[in-house]
Design an enzyme around this catalytic site. Structure first.
Site, PDB file in Angstrom:
ATOM      1  N   LYS A  81     -48.404 -12.793 -10.429  1.00  0.00           N
ATOM      2  CA  LYS A  81     -48.482 -11.714 -11.422  1.00  0.00           C
ATOM      3  C   LYS A  81     -49.605 -12.000 -12.420  1.00  0.00           C
ATOM      4  O   LYS A  81     -49.729 -13.116 -12.891  1.00  0.00           O
ATOM      5  CB  LYS A  81     -47.145 -11.618 -12.165  1.00  0.00           C
ATOM      6  CG  LYS A  81     -47.124 -10.566 -13.264  1.00  0.00           C
ATOM      7  CD  LYS A  81     -45.719 -10.320 -13.788  1.00  0.00           C
ATOM      8  CE  LYS A  81     -45.390 -11.198 -14.957  1.00  0.00           C
ATOM      9  NZ  LYS A  81     -44.073 -10.874 -15.544  1.00  0.00           N
TER      10      LYS A  81
ATOM     11  N   GLY B 106     -28.633  -1.217 -45.060  1.00  0.00           N
ATOM     12  CA  GLY B 106     -28.998  -1.920 -43.822  1.00  0.00           C
ATOM     13  C   GLY B 106     -28.632  -3.399 -43.815  1.00  0.00           C
ATOM     14  O   GLY B 106     -28.784  -4.063 -42.787  1.00  0.00           O
ATOM     15  N   GLU B 107     -28.177  -3.937 -44.948  1.00  0.00           N
ATOM     16  CA  GLU B 107     -27.799  -5.358 -44.946  1.00  0.00           C
ATOM     17  C   GLU B 107     -26.476  -5.565 -44.214  1.00  0.00           C
ATOM     18  O   GLU B 107     -25.605  -4.702 -44.223  1.00  0.00           O
ATOM     19  CB  GLU B 107     -27.686  -5.872 -46.399  1.00  0.00           C
ATOM     20  CG  GLU B 107     -29.045  -5.954 -47.082  1.00  0.00           C
ATOM     21  CD  GLU B 107     -28.975  -6.458 -48.519  1.00  0.00           C
ATOM     22  OE1 GLU B 107     -27.853  -6.733 -49.014  1.00  0.00           O
ATOM     23  OE2 GLU B 107     -30.046  -6.566 -49.145  1.00  0.00           O
TER      24      GLU B 107
ATOM     25  N   ARG C 257     -40.280 -15.342 -25.853  1.00  0.00           N
ATOM     26  CA  ARG C 257     -41.513 -15.078 -25.115  1.00  0.00           C
ATOM     27  C   ARG C 257     -42.764 -15.332 -25.964  1.00  0.00           C
ATOM     28  O   ARG C 257     -43.853 -15.406 -25.447  1.00  0.00           O
ATOM     29  CB  ARG C 257     -41.500 -13.656 -24.552  1.00  0.00           C
ATOM     30  CG  ARG C 257     -40.580 -13.553 -23.340  1.00  0.00           C
ATOM     31  CD  ARG C 257     -40.469 -12.145 -22.810  1.00  0.00           C
ATOM     32  NE  ARG C 257     -39.741 -11.279 -23.720  1.00  0.00           N
ATOM     33  CZ  ARG C 257     -39.627  -9.971 -23.574  1.00  0.00           C
ATOM     34  NH1 ARG C 257     -40.207  -9.372 -22.566  1.00  0.00           N
ATOM     35  NH2 ARG C 257     -38.926  -9.258 -24.445  1.00  0.00           N
ATOM     36  N   GLN C 258     -42.558 -15.452 -27.286  1.00  0.00           N
ATOM     37  CA  GLN C 258     -43.705 -15.833 -28.136  1.00  0.00           C
ATOM     38  C   GLN C 258     -43.559 -17.323 -28.430  1.00  0.00           C
ATOM     39  O   GLN C 258     -43.188 -17.734 -29.531  1.00  0.00           O
ATOM     40  CB  GLN C 258     -43.724 -14.986 -29.419  1.00  0.00           C
ATOM     41  CG  GLN C 258     -44.982 -15.188 -30.270  1.00  0.00           C
ATOM     42  CD  GLN C 258     -46.272 -14.710 -29.608  1.00  0.00           C
ATOM     43  OE1 GLN C 258     -46.266 -13.722 -28.881  1.00  0.00           O
ATOM     44  NE2 GLN C 258     -47.372 -15.402 -29.825  1.00  0.00           N
TER      45      GLN C 258
ATOM     46  N   ASP D 174     -35.314 -12.477 -11.945  1.00  0.00           N
ATOM     47  CA  ASP D 174     -36.162 -12.821 -13.090  1.00  0.00           C
ATOM     48  C   ASP D 174     -35.264 -13.171 -14.271  1.00  0.00           C
ATOM     49  O   ASP D 174     -34.062 -12.868 -14.255  1.00  0.00           O
ATOM     50  CB  ASP D 174     -37.079 -11.631 -13.435  1.00  0.00           C
ATOM     51  CG  ASP D 174     -38.376 -12.077 -14.097  1.00  0.00           C
ATOM     52  OD1 ASP D 174     -38.524 -13.281 -14.401  1.00  0.00           O
ATOM     53  OD2 ASP D 174     -39.255 -11.221 -14.317  1.00  0.00           O
TER      54      ASP D 174
HETATM   55  C1  R5P Z   1     -42.297 -12.868 -18.092  1.00  0.00           C
HETATM   56  O1  R5P Z   1     -42.919 -13.834 -17.683  1.00  0.00           O
HETATM   57  C2  R5P Z   1     -40.852 -12.699 -17.875  1.00  0.00           C
HETATM   58  O2  R5P Z   1     -40.318 -13.664 -17.016  1.00  0.00           O
HETATM   59  C3  R5P Z   1     -40.510 -11.316 -17.354  1.00  0.00           C
HETATM   60  O3  R5P Z   1     -41.078 -11.185 -16.064  1.00  0.00           O
HETATM   61  C4  R5P Z   1     -41.059 -10.248 -18.234  1.00  0.00           C
HETATM   62  O4  R5P Z   1     -40.807 -10.529 -19.577  1.00  0.00           O
HETATM   63  C5  R5P Z   1     -40.470  -8.901 -17.871  1.00  0.00           C
HETATM   64  O5  R5P Z   1     -41.030  -7.944 -18.700  1.00  0.00           O
HETATM   65  P1  R5P Z   1     -41.235  -6.450 -18.217  1.00  0.00           P
HETATM   66  O6  R5P Z   1     -39.904  -5.958 -17.728  1.00  0.00           O
HETATM   67  O7  R5P Z   1     -41.690  -5.732 -19.461  1.00  0.00           O
HETATM   68  O8  R5P Z   1     -42.284  -6.442 -17.159  1.00  0.00           O
END
Ligand code: R5P
Length: 295
Positions: free
Chosen positions: A192, A38-39, A96-97, A219
């Site tokens: 959201k 896997g390397e 995202r983290q 998005d």
């Molecule tokens: C989150 O704030 C991002 O901008 C996207 O809306 C999100 O990561 C999309 O993730 P998913 O398709 O799993 O809803």
């Protein structure tokens, strides 16, 4: 600026070649293989000494392997005497983290930034980063490019001129402001709410008028498709005529495609920051234009 050399990494071979074509510059071919355990193995078939080198390597799944390959490419370019190493990471995994949501969590993107810099990158380019604040954490010059204008241009071509540009959450409002400059149909956003533990999404429409109109939801990323599916559903309930969805990074995990289409979307558009079925719009020209401005 020295003559640029482009090194297309294994995750972005096509995109790297397209960037080189736009810049009319030489490509250093990379021999790449994965060992039975896997390397990853990489070797440059060409000389980078004294040149400005552009490493194009995105980090979609398998993120950890693609990140290691990015580090190997950057470090190898530096060790072999490249003058400046320019990292083009169209999709930067772990973005995202970017903060602590639950106590004790790793702030993963900070670790990734340290590793990119330690591997020898002198510059970093990425696209539609999840949060602009991340760019300020780099100590090297770091640029956040946008794929929204090229996506909106394609939508115009597909007959969505004058469509309302819709952000599925407040975080994406900047994206729809950009899209609206091309589509000219006005813009708005949805509210959201995501449960941090279950991942479940709840959405509400605020002041947005799509009745009898076309709409495009923009998005940064489609991952599980939950966000887009919910946005499409609400827009259809509000009386939108046709709804298209567009994103910079089409991760498109699991049944995301059917989730979105089953809720009534006309189609799904993405870019080659993540190559695949939904990556028909290329960001190569955007990268080439930005690189050509580098002094
Ligand atoms: C989150 O704030 C991002 O901008 C996207 O809306 C999100 O990561 C999309 O993730 P998913 O398709 O799993 O809803």
């Amino acid at each position: 600026m020295e003559a640029l050399l482009v090194i297309p990494g294994p995750a972005s071979r096509e995109l790297g070649l397209r960037v080189a074509r736009h810049l009319k510059c030489e490509v250093i071919d990379v021999a790449f293989k994965v060992f039975p355990d896997g390397e990853s193995y990489i070797r440059f078939n060409g000389d980078v000494r004294g040149s400005d080198v552009v490493v194009v390597q995105s980090t979609p799944p398998p993120q950890d392997s693609n990140l290691i390959r990015l580090f190997l490419l950057l470090d190898n370019a530096k060790r072999l005497g490249a003058k400046r190493v320019i990292a083009v990471v169209p999709y930067l995994a772990y973005s995202r983290q970017d903060k602590i949501f639950l106590e004790g969590e790793a702030v993963s993107i900070n670790t990734i930034i340290k590793l990119i810099e330690a591997s020898g990158a002198d510059y970093l380019y990425t696209f539609n980063i999840h949060s602009i604040d991340i760019m300020k954490r780099f100590t090297i010059p770091a640029y956040n490019l946008s794929a929204i204008p090229v996506l909106a241009e394609r939508l115009k071509y597909l007959g969505f001129s004058k469509a309302v540009s819709v952000a599925p959450d407040k975080g994406a409002v900047k994206l729809v402001e950009e899209a609206d400059k091309v589509l000219n149909g006005g813009y708005g956003w949805l509210e959201k709410h995501r449960d941090r533990v279950t991942g479940e999404i709840r959405m509400e429409a605020k002041e947005i008028d799509v009745k009898g109109k076309d709409a495009v939801v923009f998005d940064d990323i489609i991952s599980t498709g939950g966000t887009m599916a919910e946005a499409v559903k609400i827009l259809k309930e509000l009386g939108a005529r046709r709804v298209y969805v567009a994103c910079t990074h089409p991760l498109m995990l699991g049944n995301s495609e059917s989730k979105i289409l089953n809720n009534g979307a006309e189609g799904i558009l993405g870019t080659d920051t993540i190559p695949g079925k939904f990556s028909s719009v290329s960001v190569a020209k955007v990268i080439a234009e930005s690189l050509s401005k580098l002094g």
